[in-house]
Write a protein that holds these residues in place. Structure first.
Motif, PDB file in Angstrom:
ATOM      1  N   GLY A  35       7.843  -0.242   0.043  1.00 23.73           N
ATOM      2  CA  GLY A  35       7.042  -1.433  -0.191  1.00 23.73           C
ATOM      3  C   GLY A  35       7.412  -2.112  -1.488  1.00 23.73           C
ATOM      4  N   TRP A  36       7.003  -3.363  -1.601  1.00 24.15           N
ATOM      5  CA  TRP A  36       7.093  -4.124  -2.841  1.00 24.15           C
ATOM      6  C   TRP A  36       5.675  -4.413  -3.329  1.00 24.15           C
ATOM      7  CZ3 TRP A  36      11.373  -5.202  -5.667  1.00 24.15           C
ATOM      8  CH2 TRP A  36      12.617  -5.114  -5.045  1.00 24.15           C
ATOM      9  N   PHE A  37       5.479  -4.235  -4.616  1.00 25.21           N
ATOM     10  CA  PHE A  37       4.230  -4.591  -5.283  1.00 25.21           C
ATOM     11  C   PHE A  37       4.562  -5.519  -6.439  1.00 25.21           C
ATOM     12  CE2 PHE A  37       0.896  -1.728  -3.659  1.00 25.21           C
ATOM     13  CZ  PHE A  37       1.669  -0.923  -2.836  1.00 25.21           C
ATOM     14  N   ARG A  38       3.538  -6.127  -6.988  1.00 22.88           N
ATOM     15  CA  ARG A  38       3.736  -6.937  -8.187  1.00 22.88           C
ATOM     16  C   ARG A  38       2.522  -6.831  -9.097  1.00 22.88           C
ATOM     17  NH1 ARG A  38       3.512 -13.000  -5.403  1.00 22.88           N
ATOM     18  NH2 ARG A  38       1.265 -13.005  -4.911  1.00 22.88           N
ATOM     19  N   GLY A  42      -2.246  -9.644 -16.960  1.00 20.63           N
ATOM     20  CA  GLY A  42      -3.694  -9.537 -16.981  1.00 20.63           C
ATOM     21  C   GLY A  42      -4.337  -9.199 -15.649  1.00 20.63           C
ATOM     22  N   LYS A  43      -3.522  -8.861 -14.664  1.00 20.70           N
ATOM     23  CA  LYS A  43      -4.068  -8.565 -13.339  1.00 20.70           C
ATOM     24  C   LYS A  43      -3.666  -7.175 -12.880  1.00 20.70           C
ATOM     25  CE  LYS A  43      -4.342 -13.330 -11.688  1.00 20.70           C
ATOM     26  NZ  LYS A  43      -4.019 -14.259 -10.577  1.00 20.70           N
ATOM     27  N   GLU A  44      -4.371  -6.717 -11.854  1.00 22.45           N
ATOM     28  CA  GLU A  44      -4.050  -5.431 -11.264  1.00 22.45           C
ATOM     29  C   GLU A  44      -2.774  -5.540 -10.417  1.00 22.45           C
ATOM     30  OE1 GLU A  44      -6.885  -3.531 -13.140  1.00 22.45           O
ATOM     31  OE2 GLU A  44      -5.775  -2.493 -11.553  1.00 22.45           O
ATOM     32  N   ARG A  45      -2.140  -4.407 -10.240  1.00 24.64           N
ATOM     33  CA  ARG A  45      -0.992  -4.348  -9.347  1.00 24.64           C
ATOM     34  C   ARG A  45      -1.442  -4.673  -7.928  1.00 24.64           C
ATOM     35  NH1 ARG A  45       1.896   1.270  -9.770  1.00 24.64           N
ATOM     36  NH2 ARG A  45      -0.291   1.804  -9.504  1.00 24.64           N
ATOM     37  N   GLU A  46      -0.675  -5.483  -7.238  1.00 21.95           N
ATOM     38  CA  GLU A  46      -1.056  -5.857  -5.876  1.00 21.95           C
ATOM     39  C   GLU A  46       0.111  -5.698  -4.912  1.00 21.95           C
ATOM     40  OE1 GLU A  46      -2.230  -9.917  -5.324  1.00 21.95           O
ATOM     41  OE2 GLU A  46      -0.333 -10.722  -6.056  1.00 21.95           O
ATOM     42  N   PHE A  47      -0.253  -5.401  -3.693  1.00 20.07           N
ATOM     43  CA  PHE A  47       0.719  -5.217  -2.629  1.00 20.07           C
ATOM     44  C   PHE A  47       1.344  -6.553  -2.243  1.00 20.07           C
ATOM     45  CE2 PHE A  47       2.599  -3.505   1.103  1.00 20.07           C
ATOM     46  CZ  PHE A  47       2.385  -4.413   2.130  1.00 20.07           C
ATOM     47  N   VAL A  48       2.638  -6.517  -1.928  1.00 22.93           N
ATOM     48  CA  VAL A  48       3.337  -7.713  -1.476  1.00 22.93           C
ATOM     49  C   VAL A  48       3.813  -7.559  -0.030  1.00 22.93           C
ATOM     50  CG1 VAL A  48       5.318  -9.224  -1.855  1.00 22.93           C
ATOM     51  CG2 VAL A  48       4.081  -8.271  -3.816  1.00 22.93           C
ATOM     52  N   ALA A  49       4.598  -6.510   0.226  1.00 23.86           N
ATOM     53  CA  ALA A  49       5.166  -6.340   1.560  1.00 23.86           C
ATOM     54  C   ALA A  49       5.653  -4.910   1.713  1.00 23.86           C
ATOM     55  CB  ALA A  49       6.323  -7.314   1.782  1.00 23.86           C
ATOM     56  N   ALA A  50       5.804  -4.481   2.964  1.00 23.86           N
ATOM     57  CA  ALA A  50       6.338  -3.157   3.265  1.00 23.86           C
ATOM     58  C   ALA A  50       7.204  -3.232   4.510  1.00 23.86           C
ATOM     59  CB  ALA A  50       5.213  -2.149   3.451  1.00 23.86           C
ATOM     60  N   GLY A 105       0.193   0.593   8.435  1.00 21.06           N
ATOM     61  CA  GLY A 105      -0.904  -0.344   8.609  1.00 21.06           C
ATOM     62  C   GLY A 105      -1.553  -0.647   7.274  1.00 21.06           C
ATOM     63  N   PRO A 106      -2.843  -0.879   7.257  1.00 20.91           N
ATOM     64  CA  PRO A 106      -3.544  -1.286   6.029  1.00 20.91           C
ATOM     65  C   PRO A 106      -3.377  -0.328   4.851  1.00 20.91           C
ATOM     66  CG  PRO A 106      -4.910  -1.694   7.944  1.00 20.91           C
ATOM     67  CD  PRO A 106      -3.708  -0.943   8.437  1.00 20.91           C
ATOM     68  N   THR A 107      -3.133   0.949   5.114  1.00 21.02           N
ATOM     69  CA  THR A 107      -2.953   1.893   4.007  1.00 21.02           C
ATOM     70  C   THR A 107      -1.695   1.594   3.206  1.00 21.02           C
ATOM     71  OG1 THR A 107      -1.878   3.451   5.491  1.00 21.02           O
ATOM     72  CG2 THR A 107      -4.233   3.769   5.095  1.00 21.02           C
ATOM     73  N   LEU A 108      -0.813   0.786   3.744  1.00 26.01           N
ATOM     74  CA  LEU A 108       0.393   0.385   3.019  1.00 26.01           C
ATOM     75  C   LEU A 108       0.063  -0.422   1.769  1.00 26.01           C
ATOM     76  CD1 LEU A 108       2.488  -0.681   6.095  1.00 26.01           C
ATOM     77  CD2 LEU A 108       3.190   1.094   4.487  1.00 26.01           C
ATOM     78  N   ALA A 109      -1.093  -1.027   1.732  1.00 30.11           N
ATOM     79  CA  ALA A 109      -1.453  -1.899   0.615  1.00 30.11           C
ATOM     80  C   ALA A 109      -2.030  -1.149  -0.576  1.00 30.11           C
ATOM     81  CB  ALA A 109      -2.450  -2.959   1.086  1.00 30.11           C
ATOM     82  N   THR A 110      -2.199   0.142  -0.460  1.00 30.22           N
ATOM     83  CA  THR A 110      -2.819   0.945  -1.524  1.00 30.22           C
ATOM     84  C   THR A 110      -1.751   1.598  -2.385  1.00 30.22           C
ATOM     85  OG1 THR A 110      -4.696   1.401  -0.093  1.00 30.22           O
ATOM     86  CG2 THR A 110      -4.401   2.822  -2.009  1.00 30.22           C
TER      87      THR A 110
END
Length: 127
Positions: A35-38, A42-50, A105-110
């Motif tokens: 996956g890619w995160f960013r 000043g923000k939390e790490r967030e999911f981009v794609a997997a 699925g959705p767990t990829l975003a964690t």
């Protein structure tokens, strides 16, 4: 110890494009989901794609769907993130990571479901 190395970041004007790469050793790369995160300032790490291990399934955050494309070349042990129509709000450090979970699925975003991370590459989009 798995090693992931990102590259391709830089400064681009709004509306422009960039392609990020993430390379790993063969043992680290196959047959894993990545996956890619960013993390924006000043923000939390967030999911981009997997992307699935074979590259036949992808999963995107809503804000990048249609603008970003994740892909992989298993022969080169490399993951790509093609980014187009970039916006200033896409400015962040981008990280690739190897997924340690099972369902695609959705767990990829964690973020906690990823066990290896690269050092990140900076993407800056000017307005």
């Amino acid at each position: 110890q798995a090693q992931l190395v990102e590259s391709g970041g830089g400064l681009v004007e709004a509306g422009g494009s960039l392609t990020l790469s993430c390379t790993a050793s063969a043992r680290t790369f196959n047959p894993y989901v990545f996956g890619w995160f960013r993390r924006a300032p000043g923000k939390e790490r967030e999911f981009v794609a997997a992307i699935s291990a074979r590259g036949d399934d992808t999963y995107y955050q809503d804000s990048v769907r249609g603008r970003f494309t994740i892909s992989r070349d298993n022969a080169k042990n490399t993951i790509y993130l093609q980014m187009s129509s970039l916006k200033p709000e896409d400015t962040a450090i981008y990280y690739c990571a190897r997924y340690s979970g099972a369902p695609f699925g959705p767990t990829l975003a964690t973020p906690d479901n990823y066990n290896y991370w690269g050092q990140g590459t900076q993407v800056t989009v000017s307005s």
